[in-house]
Each structure stands twice: as structure tokens, then as C-alpha cells.
Motif scaffolding. Structure first.
Motif, short mmCIF file in Angstrom:
data_model
loop_
_atom_site.label_atom_id
_atom_site.label_comp_id
_atom_site.label_asym_id
_atom_site.label_seq_id
_atom_site.Cartn_x
_atom_site.Cartn_y
_atom_site.Cartn_z
N GLY A 16 0.84 -1.19 0.00
CA GLY A 16 0.00 0.00 0.00
C GLY A 16 0.87 1.24 0.00
O GLY A 16 1.95 1.27 -0.59
N THR A 17 0.39 2.28 0.66
CA THR A 17 1.17 3.52 0.79
C THR A 17 2.03 3.44 2.04
O THR A 17 1.52 3.23 3.14
N VAL A 18 3.32 3.61 1.87
CA VAL A 18 4.28 3.49 2.96
C VAL A 18 5.00 4.82 3.13
O VAL A 18 5.52 5.39 2.15
N VAL A 19 5.03 5.31 4.37
CA VAL A 19 5.67 6.58 4.69
C VAL A 19 6.83 6.29 5.64
O VAL A 19 6.62 5.88 6.78
N VAL A 20 8.04 6.51 5.17
CA VAL A 20 9.23 6.24 5.97
C VAL A 20 9.64 7.54 6.68
O VAL A 20 9.92 8.54 6.03
N ILE A 21 9.65 7.48 8.01
CA ILE A 21 9.85 8.69 8.82
C ILE A 21 11.22 8.68 9.46
O ILE A 21 11.63 7.70 10.09
N ASP A 22 11.93 9.80 9.31
CA ASP A 22 13.18 10.03 10.04
C ASP A 22 13.28 11.51 10.33
O ASP A 22 13.69 12.30 9.47
N VAL A 23 12.86 11.88 11.54
CA VAL A 23 12.83 13.29 11.93
C VAL A 23 14.23 13.79 12.26
O VAL A 23 14.62 14.90 11.88
N LEU A 24 15.02 12.98 12.98
CA LEU A 24 16.35 13.38 13.45
C LEU A 24 17.42 12.45 12.87
O LEU A 24 17.83 11.51 13.52
N ARG A 25 17.92 12.65 11.66
CA ARG A 25 17.75 13.88 10.93
C ARG A 25 17.59 13.68 9.43
O ARG A 25 17.50 14.64 8.68
N ALA A 26 17.59 12.45 8.95
CA ALA A 26 17.76 12.19 7.51
C ALA A 26 16.78 12.95 6.64
O ALA A 26 17.17 13.61 5.67
N PHE A 27 15.47 12.85 6.95
CA PHE A 27 14.50 13.43 6.02
C PHE A 27 14.15 14.86 6.36
O PHE A 27 13.41 15.51 5.61
N SER A 28 14.71 15.37 7.45
CA SER A 28 14.74 16.82 7.64
C SER A 28 15.88 17.39 6.80
O SER A 28 15.72 18.38 6.09
N THR A 29 17.06 16.75 6.86
CA THR A 29 18.19 17.17 6.03
C THR A 29 17.81 17.15 4.56
O THR A 29 18.12 18.08 3.81
N PRO A 203 24.88 18.88 16.52
CA PRO A 203 24.77 20.31 16.84
C PRO A 203 23.34 20.70 17.20
O PRO A 203 22.39 20.28 16.52
N LEU A 204 23.20 21.49 18.24
CA LEU A 204 21.87 21.90 18.70
C LEU A 204 21.06 22.61 17.61
O LEU A 204 19.83 22.41 17.54
N PRO A 205 21.67 23.43 16.74
CA PRO A 205 20.87 24.04 15.67
C PRO A 205 20.15 23.02 14.79
O PRO A 205 19.05 23.30 14.30
N ASP A 206 20.74 21.85 14.61
CA ASP A 206 20.07 20.82 13.81
C ASP A 206 18.72 20.45 14.42
O ASP A 206 17.73 20.28 13.70
N LEU A 207 18.69 20.29 15.74
CA LEU A 207 17.44 19.95 16.41
C LEU A 207 16.39 21.03 16.15
O LEU A 207 15.23 20.73 15.84
N GLU A 208 16.79 22.28 16.27
CA GLU A 208 15.84 23.37 16.07
C GLU A 208 15.32 23.41 14.63
O GLU A 208 14.13 23.64 14.39
N TYR A 209 16.18 23.14 13.68
CA TYR A 209 15.73 23.09 12.28
C TYR A 209 14.74 21.94 12.07
O TYR A 209 13.75 22.08 11.35
N CYS A 210 14.99 20.81 12.70
CA CYS A 210 14.12 19.65 12.54
C CYS A 210 12.76 19.84 13.20
O CYS A 210 11.80 19.14 12.86
N LEU A 211 12.66 20.78 14.12
CA LEU A 211 11.42 21.02 14.86
C LEU A 211 10.53 22.08 14.20
O LEU A 211 9.47 22.39 14.74
N GLN A 212 10.92 22.59 13.06
CA GLN A 212 10.13 23.64 12.39
C GLN A 212 9.01 22.97 11.57
O GLN A 212 9.12 22.76 10.37
N ILE A 213 7.94 22.66 12.27
CA ILE A 213 6.83 21.91 11.68
C ILE A 213 6.24 22.67 10.49
O ILE A 213 5.94 23.86 10.56
N ASN A 214 6.09 21.93 9.38
CA ASN A 214 5.46 22.44 8.15
C ASN A 214 6.20 23.65 7.56
O ASN A 214 5.60 24.50 6.92
N ARG A 215 7.51 23.68 7.74
CA ARG A 215 8.29 24.76 7.13
C ARG A 215 8.21 24.71 5.60
O ARG A 215 8.22 25.75 4.94
#
Length: 237
Positions: A16-29, A203-215
Motif C-alpha cells: 500500500g502507501t508506505v511513509v518512511v519517517i526520520d525526523v532526526l535527521r535524515a529526512f529533515s536534512t 549540533p543543537l541548531p540541527d534539532l531546532e531546524y528539525c522542529l520547524q513543523i510544516n516549514r
């Protein structure tokens, strides 16, 4: 829609439809790389594959990590703050990570496959709604049946996406409190590592960038083409 969850251990069987999630940090990068002008991203499982692809595509750049740390010879780590401001316009990117790219490559039975993180969650949900699938599986890449690591940062993103797909309003005062999602990510085992002054590879800035929901207003679908696993950006209409 019927929703289910998978891990790296069993995502190969997900259909079916598969959504692969990686918040910290692959798919934010990856999302920040698209915003920096990358044309497409080739996802691989091994360092050697990434290096071989650069020989095939000399203009490409490589991003990623092993054990969370920069790989010698790679142009970038698995880091949003490294790709922001980089000259990537029109370039192809090759990405290898320990969780996210593994999940995408392994999810070979999917009818439709997407990579996702919080920074493009709403657009991802909109893209899935256009597909109108009967079944959606969220792959929590930070989890493994052989590990006690809970990867709540990825589970929080899955919860958020599922709520959006069920029609709940993402405004903080209504069903989905974005601040609670952010706190779950920040307080997850992986999120807490970014506050460790000795974890210089996180680096802490990476976390903040990853937390910008719906950027970002694009989803990141995956296609398999000529033996390659290709990630692209699409703005759902």
C-alpha cells in the motif's frame, strides 16, 4: 484509511502507501537540501554505494553519516545546518544514513512510497490524501525489534500525520497541539542527545531546524528507476 506501523525489521513486507519517517535527521536534512536547490536525492544503504554513485555522477554531492557521525570523504554530514546556504542549485545529492535511507531502500513492496519528517508533514498528508489509499503504513526508522530505543521523535511525527489524515485540525488549540509534538521530539532519547555538550556530532541548531513543523510545502515521494532509489520533491496540488 487503515493505519499501521512498521520498523526497519519488517518494513520490507509493507504494502500500500508506505511513509518512511526520520525526523532526526535524515529526512529533515533531505527537505532542507531540496530547499537549497537539489534536483533529486539518490538514497543508498551503504557508504560504498554512495561512493560508487559519485563516480557515476561526478557532479553529485554526498551527505550522510555512520553512527550519527560524519563520514570521511562525504561532502556533508546528516545535518540540516550544513546544507542550508550550500551551493546545491540543480545538483544531485546522494544520501546514506543509518535509519532513514535504510527504511526507504528496504520498503520495496510499497505501492506508493514517501519519505517524511515534521518539516514537510502537512504537504505529505496532502499528497497522501490525493492518493486516497486504503492502507497507510508509517515506518518508524529509529525503532528496531532488536533495540530498546523508543524513537519517539518518529512516532510523534507518525501520530501527527495520522491525525492530519483523519481530518483533525493541526492548530495548537484544537486536536493537535504542535507544542506537544515538539516537546516529544525534544525529550525523546535522540532529541536529548543534542543538548549534550560532548555530542559534538549532534549540533543543537540541527534539532531546532528539525522542529520547524510544516516549514516546507512539498512532499518527498520515492521512485525506483534504472536500479536507483530516487527521492524528489512534489508540491501537492
Amino acid at each position: 484509511m487503515i493505519f499501521s506501523r512498521a520498523t526497519l525489521d519488517n518494513c520490507a513486507a509493507a504494502t500500500g502507501t508506505v511513509v518512511v519517517i526520520d525526523v532526526l535527521r535524515a529526512f529533515s536534512t533531505a527537505a532542507y537540501a531540496f530547499a537549497a536547490g537539489v534536483s533529486e536525492i539518490l538514497l543508498v544503504r551503504e557508504v560504498e554505494e554512495a561512493e560508487a554513485l559519485r563516480l557515476q555522477f561526478p557532479e553529485a554531492r554526498i551527505t550522510g553519516e555512520v553512527g550519527g557521525r560524519h563520514v570521511p570523504g562525504f561532502d556533508f554530514g546528516n545535518s540540516p545546518s550544513e546544507v542550508i546556504g550550500a551551493d546545491l542549485a540543480g545538483r544531485r545529492l546522494i544520501q546514506r544514513t543509518s535509519a532513514g535511507t535504510q527504511g526507504v531502500v528496504l520498503s520495496s513492496a510499497a505501492d506508493h512510497l514517501l519519505a517524511a519528517s515534521l518539516v514537510c508533514a502537512s504537504a505529505t498528508a496532502a499528497y497522501i490524501r490525493r492518493l486516497a489509499p486504503e492502507q497507510v503504513t508509517f515506518v518508524i526508522t529509529g525503532q528496531s525489534d532488536s533495540s530498546a530505543w523508543d524513537a519517539d521523535e518518529d512516532a510523534a511525527c507518525a501520530d501527527y500525520l495520522e491525525a492530519l489524515l483523519q481530518g483533525e485540525d493541526p492548530a495548537p488549540e484544537l486536536f493537535i497541539d504542535q507544542n506537544k509534538i515538539i516537546e516529544r521530539v525534544r525529550n525523546s532519547p535522540t532529541g536529548l542527545l543534542f543538548a549534550d555538550p560532548e555530542a559534538l556530532h549532534l549540533p543543537l541548531p540541527d534539532l531546532e531546524y528539525c522542529l520547524q513543523i510544516n516549514r516546507f510545502d512539498f512532499a518527498m515521494p520515492v521512485r525506483r528507476e534504472n536500479g536507483l532509489v530516487v527521492l524528489s520533491q512534489v508540491r501537492p496540488g
